[in-house]
Design an enzyme around this catalytic site. Structure first.
Site, PDB file in Angstrom:
ATOM      1  N   ARG A  65      -6.811  44.433 -30.224  1.00 61.57           N
ATOM      2  CA  ARG A  65      -6.412  44.604 -31.622  1.00 61.57           C
ATOM      3  C   ARG A  65      -6.759  46.013 -32.125  1.00 61.57           C
ATOM      4  O   ARG A  65      -6.030  46.580 -32.941  1.00 61.57           O
ATOM      5  CB  ARG A  65      -7.102  43.571 -32.511  1.00 61.57           C
ATOM      6  CG  ARG A  65      -6.980  42.134 -32.069  1.00 61.57           C
ATOM      7  CD  ARG A  65      -5.624  41.533 -32.293  1.00 61.57           C
ATOM      8  NE  ARG A  65      -5.621  40.115 -31.937  1.00 61.57           N
ATOM      9  CZ  ARG A  65      -4.553  39.418 -31.595  1.00 61.57           C
ATOM     10  NH1 ARG A  65      -3.371  39.998 -31.543  1.00 61.57           N
ATOM     11  NH2 ARG A  65      -4.637  38.143 -31.294  1.00 61.57           N
ATOM     12  N   SER A  94     -13.356  28.036 -38.054  1.00 58.38           N
ATOM     13  CA  SER A  94     -12.973  28.563 -36.742  1.00 58.38           C
ATOM     14  C   SER A  94     -12.122  27.546 -36.005  1.00 58.38           C
ATOM     15  O   SER A  94     -12.577  26.435 -35.719  1.00 58.38           O
ATOM     16  CB  SER A  94     -14.224  28.876 -35.900  1.00 58.38           C
ATOM     17  OG  SER A  94     -13.885  29.071 -34.540  1.00 58.38           O
ATOM     18  N   LYS A 123     -15.928  39.223 -32.597  1.00 62.83           N
ATOM     19  CA  LYS A 123     -14.671  39.199 -31.849  1.00 62.83           C
ATOM     20  C   LYS A 123     -14.861  39.973 -30.539  1.00 62.83           C
ATOM     21  O   LYS A 123     -15.987  40.179 -30.073  1.00 62.83           O
ATOM     22  CB  LYS A 123     -13.552  39.783 -32.713  1.00 62.83           C
ATOM     23  CG  LYS A 123     -13.190  38.918 -33.925  1.00 62.83           C
ATOM     24  CD  LYS A 123     -12.502  37.642 -33.491  1.00 62.83           C
ATOM     25  CE  LYS A 123     -12.000  36.820 -34.646  1.00 62.83           C
ATOM     26  NZ  LYS A 123     -11.253  35.626 -34.213  1.00 62.83           N
ATOM     27  N   GLY A 165     -11.932  34.276 -25.443  1.00 63.35           N
ATOM     28  CA  GLY A 165     -12.785  33.357 -26.176  1.00 63.35           C
ATOM     29  C   GLY A 165     -12.124  32.011 -26.380  1.00 63.35           C
ATOM     30  O   GLY A 165     -12.789  30.966 -26.369  1.00 63.35           O
ATOM     31  N   ARG A 198     -15.611  44.344 -34.937  1.00 62.79           N
ATOM     32  CA  ARG A 198     -14.436  45.029 -35.470  1.00 62.79           C
ATOM     33  C   ARG A 198     -14.690  45.726 -36.802  1.00 62.79           C
ATOM     34  O   ARG A 198     -13.966  46.661 -37.139  1.00 62.79           O
ATOM     35  CB  ARG A 198     -13.262  44.044 -35.576  1.00 62.79           C
ATOM     36  CG  ARG A 198     -12.697  43.673 -34.212  1.00 62.79           C
ATOM     37  CD  ARG A 198     -11.557  42.677 -34.273  1.00 62.79           C
ATOM     38  NE  ARG A 198     -11.038  42.409 -32.941  1.00 62.79           N
ATOM     39  CZ  ARG A 198     -10.232  41.396 -32.635  1.00 62.79           C
ATOM     40  NH1 ARG A 198      -9.872  40.533 -33.571  1.00 62.79           N
ATOM     41  NH2 ARG A 198      -9.800  41.231 -31.405  1.00 62.79           N
ATOM     42  N   ARG A 231     -20.364  36.962 -26.504  1.00 64.58           N
ATOM     43  CA  ARG A 231     -19.798  36.264 -27.666  1.00 64.58           C
ATOM     44  C   ARG A 231     -20.500  34.929 -27.892  1.00 64.58           C
ATOM     45  O   ARG A 231     -20.842  34.225 -26.928  1.00 64.58           O
ATOM     46  CB  ARG A 231     -18.288  36.084 -27.490  1.00 64.58           C
ATOM     47  CG  ARG A 231     -17.560  37.425 -27.467  1.00 64.58           C
ATOM     48  CD  ARG A 231     -16.074  37.300 -27.318  1.00 64.58           C
ATOM     49  NE  ARG A 231     -15.457  36.736 -28.512  1.00 64.58           N
ATOM     50  CZ  ARG A 231     -14.142  36.559 -28.640  1.00 64.58           C
ATOM     51  NH1 ARG A 231     -13.334  36.893 -27.646  1.00 64.58           N
ATOM     52  NH2 ARG A 231     -13.656  36.058 -29.747  1.00 64.58           N
ATOM     53  N   ASP A 285      -7.450  37.918 -37.421  1.00 68.24           N
ATOM     54  CA  ASP A 285      -7.081  38.820 -36.329  1.00 68.24           C
ATOM     55  C   ASP A 285      -6.247  40.010 -36.802  1.00 68.24           C
ATOM     56  O   ASP A 285      -6.106  40.996 -36.075  1.00 68.24           O
ATOM     57  CB  ASP A 285      -6.312  38.057 -35.248  1.00 68.24           C
ATOM     58  CG  ASP A 285      -7.207  37.153 -34.430  1.00 68.24           C
ATOM     59  OD1 ASP A 285      -8.425  37.413 -34.362  1.00 68.24           O
ATOM     60  OD2 ASP A 285      -6.704  36.168 -33.864  1.00 68.24           O
ATOM     61  N   LYS A 314      -0.145  33.707 -28.763  1.00 62.77           N
ATOM     62  CA  LYS A 314      -1.236  33.578 -27.798  1.00 62.77           C
ATOM     63  C   LYS A 314      -1.963  32.242 -27.956  1.00 62.77           C
ATOM     64  O   LYS A 314      -2.234  31.546 -26.979  1.00 62.77           O
ATOM     65  CB  LYS A 314      -2.204  34.753 -27.942  1.00 62.77           C
ATOM     66  CG  LYS A 314      -3.308  34.792 -26.904  1.00 62.77           C
ATOM     67  CD  LYS A 314      -3.849  36.203 -26.738  1.00 62.77           C
ATOM     68  CE  LYS A 314      -4.761  36.598 -27.876  1.00 62.77           C
ATOM     69  NZ  LYS A 314      -6.128  36.052 -27.699  1.00 62.77           N
TER      70      LYS A 314
END
Length: 429
Positions: free
Chosen positions: A387, A166, A341, A93, A345, A121, A314, A19
């Site tokens: 996810r 990041s 995310k 994102g 999560r 976000r 991830d 991705k």
């Protein structure tokens, strides 16, 4: 959708295109001069959002399925989005943050928006460094989130020390650096994924890495090229976990990217005692790939922390599910990034794993999982996070009873054929 225990998983899977790399191939191809040919492009909703954004800015993109051809117009060839001047980034994102770095230097204004998740976000992490470069970016609702109004400006190179590791932050700054008046440097606390640096080199940019610092020089032009997108290790991770967790399983995952800034899940599987073998190793365009053979293994707990976190951020949800099947305790820390995310999560994993009977405790920057307790079916709220949905589809395969996943269709964001491939491995295709 409903899922339940299976006796074993057997067969092979051709993992769809990465991705992160698919996003970047469209972006960089659009601002390069000439034609960029992309093989094994991921036809997920997020990547299609990126494609639609650049098409709206006048880029001719031929989408032929796994093969995509981008007719780039050069660094200064983008046009103001036709119609309402708005670019819709959907749930992505990556699209929102990376494209902001490009748009900051254009000679037009644009509004970046997305779905309800994107509008929650954090975008201050890119607004701050891009503003230091001279960008004019406004959070329209004053929340530090999208929608963002970006008025293109002339940019100046900076030396920026990022508070987070990041790749999205780093990439936004590097892309703005292509248009700056002098060198741009981005230092991270740990090395994040380096797909931007590797691919920009393939397009002719002058970019290098010094330890955890990426350095880019202003570019006169980028040039179209041919790219082959490796399989996405973040998608492969679900089959890795399933193969290790479900007794009697043996799965061969084909053509998976094993970039060392992304292979943390392989290292954790090995630390937990997983039987994982790499075959047919190759390198193309700076990206390493392999076929991965995974066999069911008795697992044990481990500690996951520090510099490895950016290399598996991830994959942490499915690693947490895997830890439930392991003997002993697994501790995940230094992973506060999971809170921002597509969903929080940490919170979502703890709530849903607990509903399935797991012994798991939420911490400020991770979770503590005491493995070895049998799991049972439950109703799982995916929060429309791909996810999360895929993680619990896998967890259900070694749990008693029925597991129902709400919002299961959100896997289309990254892996539209996921359920079909999972079902085929169980012999129920």
């Amino acid at each position: 959708m409903e899922f339940q225990r299976v006796t074993r998983l057997q067969g092979q899977v051709m993992i769809p295109g990465d991705k992160s790399i698919s996003h970047r191939s469209i972006m960089f191809g659009s601002i390069a001069k000439g034609i960029t040919e992309i093989d094994n492009f991921l036809q997920g909703a997020d990547c299609l959002s990126t494609m639609a954004c650049f098409q709206k800015m006048g880029i001719d993109i031929e989408n032929k399925g796994s093969r995509v051809v981008v007719h780039g117009k050069g660094l200064h060839g983008l046009e103001a989005p036709f119609g309402d001047g708005v670019l819709d980034c959907g749930n992505s994102g990556t699209t929102t943050r990376l494209i902001a770095g490009i748009l900051a230097a254009q000679d037009f204004s644009v509004t970046l928006t997305g779905d309800s998740s994107i509008q929650k976000r954090p975008m201050k992490r890119i607004i701050a460094p891009l503003s230091q470069m001279g960008a004019h970016i406004t959070s329209i609702n004053g929340t530090g989130c999208a929608p963002l109004l970006i008025r293109g400006q002339k940019l100046s190179g900076i030396s920026y020390e990022s508070p987070v590791a990041s790749a999205q932050v780093k990439s936004a700054i590097l892309l703005a650096g292509l248009y700056a008046d002098k060198e741009t440097r981005v230092k991270e606390p740990a090395l994040s994924r380096n797909h931007t640096e590797l691919m920009l080199q393939a397009f002719g940019a002058d970019v290098r890495t010094e330890d955890t610092t990426a350095v880019i020089q202003p570019a006169r032009e980028l040039f179209g090229c041919k790219l082959s997108v490796p399989g996405d290790i973040s998608s492969a991770a679900f089959f890795l976990a399933a193969g290790l967790m479900v007794p009697g399983s043996e799965i061969l995952l084909k053509n998976v990217g094993i970039n060392p800034t992304r292979d943390g899940v392989l290292r954790v599987c090995e630390e937990m005692g997983g039987n994982v073998t790499l075959l047919n190793l190759k390198t193309e365009g700076g990206e390493s790939t392999a076929d991965i053979l995974v066999r069911h293994s008795p697992l044990h707990g481990t500690v996951i922390e520090g510099a490895i976190i950016p290399a598996l951020i991830d994959e942490l949800p499915v690693i947490a599910a895997m830890a439930c099947m392991a003997e002993g305790t697994t501790i995940i820390r230094d992973a506060a990034e999971l809170k921002v995310k597509e969903s929080n999560r940490i919170e979502v994993m703890v709530k849903n794993l607990s509903a399935m009977g797991a012994d798991v405790t939420e911490t400020e920057d991770g979770m503590i999982i005491r493995g070895g307790r049998p799991l049972h079916g439950a109703v799982i709220d995916s929060r429309l996070d791909h996810r999360i949905a895929m993680t619990f589809a896998v967890a259900a395969l070694c749990s008693d009873g029925i597991t129902e996943i709400k919002g299961a269709e959100c896997v289309n964001i990254s892996y539209p054929e996921f359920y079909r491939d999972l079902k085929r491995l169980s012999g129920n295709a």
